[in-house]
Design an enzyme around this catalytic site. Structure first.
Site, PDB file in Angstrom:
ATOM      1  N   CYS A  69       0.830  -1.212   0.000  1.00  0.00           N
ATOM      2  CA  CYS A  69       0.000   0.000   0.000  1.00  0.00           C
ATOM      3  C   CYS A  69       0.858   1.253   0.000  1.00  0.00           C
ATOM      4  CB  CYS A  69      -0.931  -0.004   1.196  1.00  0.00           C
ATOM      5  SG  CYS A  69      -0.099  -0.091   2.800  1.00  0.00           S
ATOM      6  N   HIS A 237      -1.280   0.334   7.872  1.00  0.00           N
ATOM      7  CA  HIS A 237      -1.895   0.473   6.555  1.00  0.00           C
ATOM      8  C   HIS A 237      -1.859   1.940   6.167  1.00  0.00           C
ATOM      9  CE1 HIS A 237      -4.213  -0.551   3.091  1.00  0.00           C
ATOM     10  NE2 HIS A 237      -5.229   0.227   3.433  1.00  0.00           N
ATOM     11  N   ASN A 262      -8.623   4.478  -0.019  1.00  0.00           N
ATOM     12  CA  ASN A 262      -8.068   3.239   0.510  1.00  0.00           C
ATOM     13  C   ASN A 262      -7.550   2.400  -0.661  1.00  0.00           C
ATOM     14  OD1 ASN A 262      -7.485   0.821   1.742  1.00  0.00           O
ATOM     15  ND2 ASN A 262      -9.424   0.652   2.843  1.00  0.00           N
TER      16      ASN A 262
END
Length: 644
Positions: A69, A237, A262
């Site tokens: 990510c 994250h 996201n």
């Protein structure tokens, strides 16, 4: 693992479609895929593949089963800046359907001060004929998957992308400077300022940035622990900040709303500004409809208070315009002057460690000359070494040293270096396990001394020092001070340049009676604390394909005498046999006294210039400093990596 080949298509031999490109050390969950991965070209995955989809929102990255990510947040940054995107992914490359298409793509990444090209083929890892790693929201678009493959090649394998820092990817994809700010710690106390500087500490708040700057910066946010409002996130994250806007509620109160994306590609927010949440009725219906209409798949809104509560840290990348000028995130001004210079920490020579060590002064030193008052941004970036652990068994980060950058204002042309380094720095950044540390200051005209260091004494590594300023400035390496000014230092280095001239000073080795004709270089040893205290290095200045065999002998001059007769004296240390090498050296222990070093070629009557360098240990008191390796909370945030 299976690969389907096409005749005439490019197959990258340096990053093949097999397990060697997927795995490196099998320490992540990725090896669970062993035997399940096939490598397919885009035209085998779908009909009519594209690099970028027709709908811009569908171009955003969507995370697969790889924990990268942190990289995808930087990819979202590229979609907001066409200049950066064209730099990383040069346009006008052959595509599917073009007659000259061969399945090859070129990317560029910024590495240690330079843009380097990475070529890859278009074979992509799949499971059940579907991309298993990152992709675009549109299943027909492949720019994200191809960039991810090129970056994996740069790093060594896909597995090396499993965890990382957003700031590193932002820098690699833009060449900018990125900083990380904690949203949870109280603002750190400001360092003492004088009229020379107004230093912005690491405790700078995100709210200090103007709305215009927030829109131009590359900003991401991350969580280090399980979130309350986003329960599915777990630990570590990262997400991308897509938009900041200030809206007026029906009551007349203003609120700042933040649109967040996201990388998982799904909306994961249960706060008052979720779709259908209790916050929207407080806005005018047209305003609420417009904001909700701008949310693409995987995006959601939250207000500033929720943002501060839910996230632990933000990464902010400074904007860079098409002229290459970096925009300050502190003032909004463009820093139109820039310089960069490389260096290294070498054990026993220039790896002095932190200010707690008496060897701090042997660290590399640099001058900044500021010509007029202005804003200055300084960056110390250490070269990553993913194939080897940090020196000294560092446990905080497997690949990086704890580094720091200190700066002093030098008022006089002649000064005592050690006395200067004993004073508190004008501006400094604490040692931390980050790839890059950054200082910001407003400086008056004059000379400033920069000292980059590792926390551990003897820790080796290479680094890049960058300076951006709004005013004319220069950056240069500080030359070693003369011998008489180094008496307090623990180590000092001096060099002597000379030559072997046929007929006068080219006497050859001790096998020849003319040996004494060689240059006689005096050496004085004053300090012997025990152990090796002197290093002598001889370097010849000739092309690699025409090197002479070189060596040297060190002779002790008898007490009370000033002359030496080499033929009648035996050397106390020798660097032999003579070697066809650019450089030879010896590290030894010499008792205090007077010596003569005689460098020579093996055969007489050979011509060459040479440099003889002495590194001697000398007495120096320890620096009066109690330097710590950051704060505990800071260390945790510095080493956390985005892996979900």
């Amino acid at each position: 693992m299976e690969t389907r080949e096409h005749h005439g298509m490019f197959a990258d031999p340096d990053f093949p479609a097999d397990d060697s490109s997927l795995f490196c050390d099998y320490t992540t969950p990725l090896p669970k895929l062993l035997g399940d991965v096939t490598w397919l070209r885009p035209q085998e995955i779908c009909e009519h593949p594209q690099l970028f989809p027709d709908e811009p929102a569908a171009a955003h990255p969507k995370q697969g089963i790889l924990g990268d990510c942190w990289l995808l947040c930087a990819c979202s940054m590229l979609l907001k800046n066409q200049h950066h995107l064209n730099k990383v992914f040069p346009p006008e490359q052959p595509l599917w359907g073009d007659r000259v298409y061969r399945g090859e793509f070129r990317f560029q990444f910024w590495q240690n001060g330079l843009w380097i090209e990475v070529r890859v083929d278009d074979r992509l890892p799949c499971i059940n004929d579907t991309l298993c790693f990152s992709r675009c929201q549109s299943p027909r678009a492949f720019w994200v998957a191809l960039l991810e493959k090129a970056y994996a090649k740069l790093r060594g394998s896909y597995e090396r992308l499993w965890a990382g820092q957003v700031c590193e990817a932002v820098v690699d994809l833009s060449g900018t400077i990125a900083v990380r700010w904690s949203l949870k710690e109280a603002e750190s106390p400001r360092q003492p300022n004088d009229s020379q500087t107004q230093h912005k500490p690491n405790g700078t708040k995100l709210s200090d940035l103007s709305l215009e700057l927030k829109e131009r910066c590359a900003i991401s946010c991350c969580v280090h622990s399980a979130s309350t409002g986003i329960p599915e996130l777990g630990q570590y994250h990262a997400m991308s900040v897509m938009e900041w806007t200030i809206v007026t509620m029906i009551t007349g109160e203003q609120v700042e709303l933040i649109r967040i994306r996201n990388p998982w590609g799904r909306r994961s927010w249960a706060g008052v500004w979720k779709e259908g949440g209790s916050g929207w009725p407080s806005l005018e219906p047209s305003c609420a409809q417009a904001l909700l209409g701008r949310t693409a798949e995987g995006e959601f809104w939250m207000d500033e208070a929720e943002f501060q509560h839910e996230f632990d840290e933000v990464t902010v990348g400074s904007p860079v315009n098409e002229a290459g000028h970096l925009q300050s995130i502190y003032t909004g001004s463009y820093l139109t002057h820039s310089h960069q210079i490389g260096g290294r920490w070498v054990k026993g020579h220039s790896a002095g460690g932190c200010r707690n060590n008496s060897t701090f002064s042997i660290n590399p030193k640099f001058w900044i000359k500021v010509c007029e008052r202005g804003e200055v941004l300084l960056s110390l970036l250490q070269y990553g070494c993913p194939d080897s652990p940090a020196e000294g068994g560092g446990l905080q980060h497997p690949h990086l040293q704890a580094i720091a950058l200190h700066m002093w204002k030098v008022e006089k042309k002649h000064f005592n270096l050690n006395r200067m380094l004993n004073k508190p720095p004008l501006v400094s950044h604490t040692h931390t396990y980050d790839r890059e540390v950054v200082l910001h200051a407003h400086l008056n005209p004059g000379f400033y001394l920069l000292v980059p260091s590792t926390f551990l004494q003897g820790a080796e590594g290479r680094f890049l020092l960058r300076v951006y300023s709004s005013c004319p400035a220069s950056l240069s390496v500080m030359k070693s001070p003369p011998v008489q000014h180094c008496s307090e230092g623990e180590w000092e280095t001096i060099s002597s340049h000379s030559c072997w001239s046929p007929g006068s000073t080219a006497g050859g080795s001790r096998n020849f009676s003319t040996h004494g004709l060689n240059p006689n270089i005096p050496l004085t040893v004053t300090y012997d604390p025990g152990g090796n205290n002197t290093k002598v290095t001889l370097r010849q200045h000739r092309p690699e394909n025409s090197l002479h065999a070189i060596g040297f002998h060190i002779y002790k001059v008898p007490d009370g005498e000033s002359l030496l007769t080499p033929c009648a004296t035996s050397p106390v240390v020798s660097c032999v046999p003579h070697a066809h090498s650019q450089e030879v050296s010896v590290f030894c222990r010499l008792q205090p006294g007077e010596y003569v070093v005689i460098p020579s070629t093996y055969q007489p009557e050979l011509s060459a210039h040479f440099t003889l360098t002495f590194t001697r240990r000398i007495h120096r008191k320890a620096v009066q400093s109690q330097e710590l390796l950051g704060h505990v909370v800071q260390e945790v945030s510095c080493v956390s990596v985005m892996r979900r």
